[in-house]
Scaffold this motif. Structure first.
Motif, PDB file in Angstrom:
ATOM      1  N   GLN A 194       2.595 -11.970   2.263  1.00 54.55           N
ATOM      2  CA  GLN A 194       2.830 -12.264   0.854  1.00 54.55           C
ATOM      3  C   GLN A 194       4.212 -11.754   0.470  1.00 54.55           C
ATOM      4  O   GLN A 194       4.842 -11.015   1.237  1.00 54.55           O
ATOM      5  N   GLU A 198       3.843  -8.901  -4.689  1.00 56.10           N
ATOM      6  CA  GLU A 198       2.394  -9.060  -4.609  1.00 56.10           C
ATOM      7  C   GLU A 198       1.769  -8.023  -3.671  1.00 56.10           C
ATOM      8  O   GLU A 198       0.690  -7.479  -3.939  1.00 56.10           O
ATOM      9  N   LEU A 199       2.450  -7.716  -2.586  1.00 61.17           N
ATOM     10  CA  LEU A 199       1.942  -6.706  -1.655  1.00 61.17           C
ATOM     11  C   LEU A 199       1.913  -5.319  -2.303  1.00 61.17           C
ATOM     12  O   LEU A 199       1.019  -4.512  -2.030  1.00 61.17           O
ATOM     13  N   ALA A 201       1.628  -4.801  -5.697  1.00 64.63           N
ATOM     14  CA  ALA A 201       0.647  -4.827  -6.778  1.00 64.63           C
ATOM     15  C   ALA A 201      -0.783  -4.728  -6.252  1.00 64.63           C
ATOM     16  O   ALA A 201      -1.638  -4.084  -6.880  1.00 64.63           O
ATOM     17  N   SER A 202      -1.043  -5.331  -5.104  1.00 58.00           N
ATOM     18  CA  SER A 202      -2.402  -5.324  -4.553  1.00 58.00           C
ATOM     19  C   SER A 202      -2.744  -4.041  -3.809  1.00 58.00           C
ATOM     20  O   SER A 202      -3.900  -3.776  -3.498  1.00 58.00           O
ATOM     21  N   GLY A 203      -1.717  -3.249  -3.507  1.00 56.76           N
ATOM     22  CA  GLY A 203      -1.936  -2.039  -2.713  1.00 56.76           C
ATOM     23  C   GLY A 203      -1.867  -2.286  -1.220  1.00 56.76           C
ATOM     24  O   GLY A 203      -1.982  -1.345  -0.424  1.00 56.76           O
ATOM     25  N   ALA A 204      -1.631  -3.549  -0.805  1.00 55.17           N
ATOM     26  CA  ALA A 204      -1.604  -3.874   0.622  1.00 55.17           C
ATOM     27  C   ALA A 204      -0.434  -3.217   1.334  1.00 55.17           C
ATOM     28  O   ALA A 204      -0.544  -2.820   2.500  1.00 55.17           O
ATOM     29  N   THR A 232      10.291  -7.234  -7.886  1.00 50.98           N
ATOM     30  CA  THR A 232       9.807  -5.987  -7.286  1.00 50.98           C
ATOM     31  C   THR A 232      10.003  -4.823  -8.239  1.00 50.98           C
ATOM     32  O   THR A 232       9.118  -3.968  -8.392  1.00 50.98           O
ATOM     33  N   THR A 235       7.348  -5.030 -10.905  1.00 49.33           N
ATOM     34  CA  THR A 235       6.051  -4.613 -10.379  1.00 49.33           C
ATOM     35  C   THR A 235       5.964  -3.102 -10.295  1.00 49.33           C
ATOM     36  O   THR A 235       4.963  -2.493 -10.706  1.00 49.33           O
TER      37      THR A 235
END
Length: 258
Positions: A194, A198-199, A201-204, A232, A235
Motif C-alpha cells: 500500500q 495508508e500503511l 494509518a493502519s498500523g501495518a 504522509t 497522516t
C-alpha cells in the motif's frame, strides 16, 4: 534557471553511469577536495545547454567521507535534464555548484530513540548517505528505512543496503536496521503493498518495523514525490506527530525528492 556565476561552480568528470531500468540511473562524478556536505543534503548539478545551462538538484547518495560523489536520478519523459542524463557517458563533464544545501539532517532532532526514514523513488538517496555515517547508528536504538516504488524492478538498492552488514564503519550496528520495501502497483513476497500514508494509518508499517511509533520515541524523515510527502505528513499529524522546527522540537522532517 540562469547560470550560476563561474566562481560558484566547478567542472567535474563523470566516472561511471549505470542504467538500472529505462528510467532509473545512478552515476558518480569526481569530488573536489574542497567540496563539503552533510549526509542528507543535495547538490546542484548543471549541464551546458547552447549558450546557457540547465541546473537541477540531486541528493548526494555517497557518504560524507567518500572520495567521489554519487547520485540517483529518475528520468522524466520529455524532461530536458533527463534527456541529457540519459545520454551521459563516463568522461563527460558535469558542473557542480560549490555549495551543498538542504535541512534533511537527522542531527537536527534533539532527542528520540527510533529513526524512521520514509521515501519514494529517488527520495531514498539521502538516506543511503545517512546510513553510511557511524554516528546515526550510535545515536538511535533502531533505524527503519521504508522505500516505496511502483514495481519490484525499481527496488535497485536491496544489495547495497544488505552490504552495510559488512561495512567497516557501520557493519557492527547492522542489527538495528529494518528495511521495508513497499510496492504500490504489483505484489511480491517480502514487500508491503500500500502507499506509505495508508500503511502508517493502519498500523501495518509499525507492525512490520516491529515496534510502536510514538511521539515520545519515534522520529520521522520523509523524502520523495510531493504528493507522498504531503499525505504522509498529514497522516502523521493526525496520529499526533508534529513538524520539527529549530525553536519548537517535533518529530517530523520532510523534503520533496529530486
Amino acid at each position: 534557471m540562469s547560470a550560476a556565476p563561474e566562481a560558484k561552480y566547478t567542472e567535474e568528470t563523470v566516472l561511471w553511469i549505470k542504467h538500472h531500468t529505462p528510467k532509473l540511473i545512478t552515476f558518480a562524478i569526481t569530488r573536489p577536495e574542497s567540496y563539503r556536505f552533510s549526509a542528507g543534503q543535495f547538490s546542484r548539478l548543471g549541464l551546458r545547454e547552447g549558450n546557457g545551462f540547465i541546473w537541477r538538484a540531486y541528493s548526494v547518495m555517497s557518504a560524507e567521507y567518500a572520495d567521489t560523489l554519487e547520485y540517483f536520478a529518475v528520468l522524466v519523459e520529455n524532461g530536458p535534464m533527463s534527456a541529457r542524463l540519459a545520454a551521459l557517458q563516463s568522461g563527460d563533464t558535469v558542473l557542480l555548484d560549490k555549495n551543498a544545501t538542504g535541512f534533511l539532517l537527522p542531527g537536527r532532532f534533539p532527542d528520540g530513540k527510533d529513526l524512521v526514514m520514509l521515501c519514494t523513488g529517488s527520495g531514498i538517496a539521502p538516506f543511503l548517505s545517512i546510513l553510511e555515517q557511524p554516528e546515526i547508528w550510535q545515536r538511535f536504538d533502531s533505524l527503519v528505512l521504508a522505500h516505496s516504488v511502483s514495481y519490484a524492478d525499481e527496488l535497485i538498492f536491496t544489495r547495497r543496503i544488505a552490504a552495510l552488514q559488512t561495512h567497516p564503519l557501520v557493519g557492527g550496528y547492522f542489527g538495528k536496521l529494518t528495511f521495508l520495501p513497499v510496492l504500490t502497483r504489483e505484489r511480491t513476497a517480502g514487500a508491503l503493498n500500500q502507499r506509505l500514508p495508508e500503511l502508517l494509518a493502519s498500523g501495518a508499517l509499525a507492525a512490520a518495523a516491529g515496534r510502536p511509533f510514538t511521539p515520545q520515541n519515534t522520529r520521522f524523515m520523509i523524502c520523495g514525490n510531493p504528493a507522498m510527502v504531503k499525505d504522509t505528513f498529514q497522516t502523521l499529524f493526525d496520529m499526533g506527530f508534529s513538524m520539527h522546527r529549530n525553536r519548537i522540537p517535533g518529530q517530523i522532517m520532510m523534503e520533496n525528492g529530486f
